[in-house]
Design an enzyme around this catalytic site. Structure first.
Site, PDB file in Angstrom:
ATOM      1  N   ARG A 111     -26.183   1.161  30.351  1.00 52.97           N
ATOM      2  CA  ARG A 111     -25.787  -0.084  31.008  1.00 52.97           C
ATOM      3  C   ARG A 111     -24.270  -0.142  31.071  1.00 52.97           C
ATOM      4  NH1 ARG A 111     -28.650  -3.395  33.744  1.00 52.97           N
ATOM      5  NH2 ARG A 111     -27.442  -5.183  33.072  1.00 52.97           N
ATOM      6  N   HIS A 117     -20.744   9.994  24.024  1.00 52.84           N
ATOM      7  CA  HIS A 117     -20.659  10.444  25.417  1.00 52.84           C
ATOM      8  C   HIS A 117     -20.745  11.970  25.442  1.00 52.84           C
ATOM      9  CE1 HIS A 117     -19.622  10.428  29.628  1.00 52.84           C
ATOM     10  NE2 HIS A 117     -18.739  11.374  29.392  1.00 52.84           N
TER      11      HIS A 117
HETATM   12  C1  GAR Z   1     -27.086  11.578  25.390  1.00 52.09           C
HETATM   13  O1  GAR Z   1     -26.730  12.858  25.849  1.00 52.09           O
HETATM   14  C2  GAR Z   1     -25.883  10.657  25.405  1.00 52.09           C
HETATM   15  O2  GAR Z   1     -24.685  11.307  25.050  1.00 52.09           O
HETATM   16  C3  GAR Z   1     -25.858  10.228  26.839  1.00 52.09           C
HETATM   17  O3  GAR Z   1     -27.208  10.010  27.181  1.00 52.09           O
HETATM   18  C4  GAR Z   1     -28.023  10.885  26.390  1.00 52.09           C
HETATM   19  C5  GAR Z   1     -29.060  10.054  25.694  1.00 52.09           C
HETATM   20  O4  GAR Z   1     -30.015  10.864  25.052  1.00 52.09           O
HETATM   21  N1  GAR Z   1     -25.050   9.044  27.022  1.00 52.09           N
HETATM   22  C6  GAR Z   1     -24.313   8.817  28.091  1.00 52.09           C
HETATM   23  O5  GAR Z   1     -24.267   9.556  29.058  1.00 52.09           O
HETATM   24  C7  GAR Z   1     -23.513   7.527  28.039  1.00 52.09           C
HETATM   25  N2  GAR Z   1     -22.438   7.554  29.000  1.00 52.09           N
HETATM   26  P1  GAR Z   1     -30.888  10.298  23.858  1.00 52.09           P
HETATM   27  O6  GAR Z   1     -31.569   9.031  24.384  1.00 52.09           O
HETATM   28  O7  GAR Z   1     -31.893  11.373  23.594  1.00 52.09           O
HETATM   29  O8  GAR Z   1     -29.996  10.012  22.695  1.00 52.09           O
END
Ligand code: GAR
Length: 217
Positions: A94, A112
């Protein structure tokens, strides 16, 4: 030291959330206690996984709100009602309003999948491959209003290997994320990491304790 009451916010599969919950389960001295997991999407895997750890969960569906700020205010009120002191965003997809970011200033961490300030935003692994970088990785930082920006608590680097695809590189970075987030949260929640201006110092220093190079390789 009393552990800091911490909430994890999720939107999807929750693998970073699991790495945090495991760290707290396996270390009786972990400085954060996870009291609540909140998803903005009903029915996601992260909710099941949190319940398996015995952590209370809640869904606050953003679609039920007229605008971003009314959602953010409802979310914040829910967290405060649970006595939450610290928020970990873990794949919480979000855009946050300035109101929420300021309200939780220095009390909200994000992970990130890139070495910030490179590759803010989405599709970081594709973009890293296109750019031809030789190291890629992940960052845990304090949240500020600008997307994917804020004081960096810790970073991990992994090599980009010949033949990598976005998926293979992403899997390598995800492995690093799972080691980095508990490490960074431990530093911040314990007070070992502190903010000076907009830079984070660990044990009074700007560098090494917060860097993981090719973790797990
Ligand atoms: C992770 O790679 C996290 O770093 C990324 O979404 C993924 C969630 O995976 N977050 C972003 O891109 C935020 N900008 P998860 O639900 O298995 O933790």
């Amino acid at each position: 030291m009393t552990p800091v009451r911490t909430a994890i916010l999720v939107s999807g599969r929750g693998s970073n959330m699991v790495s945090l919950l495991e760290a707290a389960r396996d270390d009786s001295a972990f400085p954060a206690a996870f009291s609540l997991v909140v998803s903005n999407r009903p029915g996601v895997l992260a909710l099941e996984r949190a319940a398996a750890f015995g952590v209370p969960t809640d869904v606050i569906d953003h679609k039920a709100f007229a605008d971003r700020e009314s959602f953010d205010r409802a979310l914040s009120a829910r967290l405060e009602a649970a006595g939450i002191e610290l928020i970990c965003l873990a794949g919480f997809m979000r855009l946050l309003t300035p109101w929420l970011v300021e309200h939780w200033r220095d009390r909200m961490l994000n992970i990130h999948p890139a070495i910030l300030p490179a590759f803010k935003g989405l599709h970081t692994h594709e973009r890293a491959l296109e750019a031809g970088v030789k190291l890629h990785g992940c960052t845990v930082h304090l949240v500020r209003s600008e997307m994917d920006a804020g004081p960096i608590i810790a970073q991990a680097a992994v090599p980009v290997l010949s033949g990598d695809t976005p998926d293979s590189l992403g899997a390598r970075v995800l492995g690093a994320e799972h080691r980095l987030y508990p490490h960074a949260l431990r530093l911040w929640a314990s007070g070992r990491a502190t903010l000076e201006g907009e830079r984070v110092f660990v044990d009074g220093e700007a560098g090494a304790a917060a860097a993981l190079i090719a973790p797990g390789l």
